[in-house]
Design a protein around this motif. Structure first.
Motif, mmCIF file in Angstrom:
data_model
loop_
_atom_site.group_PDB
_atom_site.id
_atom_site.type_symbol
_atom_site.label_atom_id
_atom_site.label_comp_id
_atom_site.label_asym_id
_atom_site.label_seq_id
_atom_site.Cartn_x
_atom_site.Cartn_y
_atom_site.Cartn_z
ATOM 1 N N ILE A 1 0.783 -1.469 0.287
ATOM 2 C CA ILE A 1 -0.280 -0.296 -0.446
ATOM 3 C C ILE A 1 1.176 1.278 0.230
ATOM 4 C CG2 ILE A 1 -0.270 0.061 1.944
ATOM 5 C CD1 ILE A 1 -2.925 1.384 2.428
ATOM 6 N N THR B 1 -3.406 0.241 -3.057
ATOM 7 C CA THR B 1 -3.244 -0.870 -3.037
ATOM 8 C C THR B 1 -2.634 -2.139 -4.068
ATOM 9 O OG1 THR B 1 -5.212 -1.589 -3.346
ATOM 10 C CG2 THR B 1 -4.459 -1.213 -1.410
ATOM 11 N N TYR C 1 -1.428 -6.509 -5.395
ATOM 12 C CA TYR C 1 -1.869 -7.677 -4.909
ATOM 13 C C TYR C 1 -1.005 -8.259 -5.826
ATOM 14 C CZ TYR C 1 -5.178 -5.754 -1.111
ATOM 15 O OH TYR C 1 -5.723 -5.055 -0.405
#
Length: 117
Positions: A51, A56, A58
């Protein structure tokens, strides 16, 4: 100087959930990027989630199952992990990166997550 300490790891069955927390001893306000990484036995450390300025990111393997969040007021970073799989088994590390000259890169000591099949 920032010290990071992870907690919340443990043993869980496939499909279960865990919430990891990373407590920072100093302020993380200046951290440009914070993240969770993991290392499974015999494998290299890999990115799980980061973050940075509210954005964010992933790994494909966890997207949709894990959620990273940051609370600057409490100096904490969290990782909510749902629908856990045996392949999520690893030591999970917290990271705080502060850009600058010199840049500062802090890591916690890790917390073990084991997912049983």
């Amino acid at each position: 100087q920032v010290q990071l300490m992870e907690s919340g790891g443990g043993l869980v069955q496939t499909g279960g959930s865990l919430r990891l927390s990373c407590a920072a001893s100093g302020s993380i306000d200046s951290a440009n990027l914070m993240g969770w990484y993991r290392q499974a036995p015999g494998k290299q450390r890999e990115l799980v989630a980061t973050i940075s300025f509210g954005v964010t990111n992933y790994a494909d393997s966890v997207r949709g199952r894990f959620t990273i969040s940051r609370d600057n007021a409490k100096n904490t970073l969290s990782l909510q992990m749902n629908s856990l799989k045996p392949e999520d088994t690893a030591v999970y590390y917290c990271r705080a990166y502060i850009r600058g000259s010199p840049a500062r890169d802090y890591w916690g000591q890790g917390t073990q997550v084991t997912v049983s099949s």
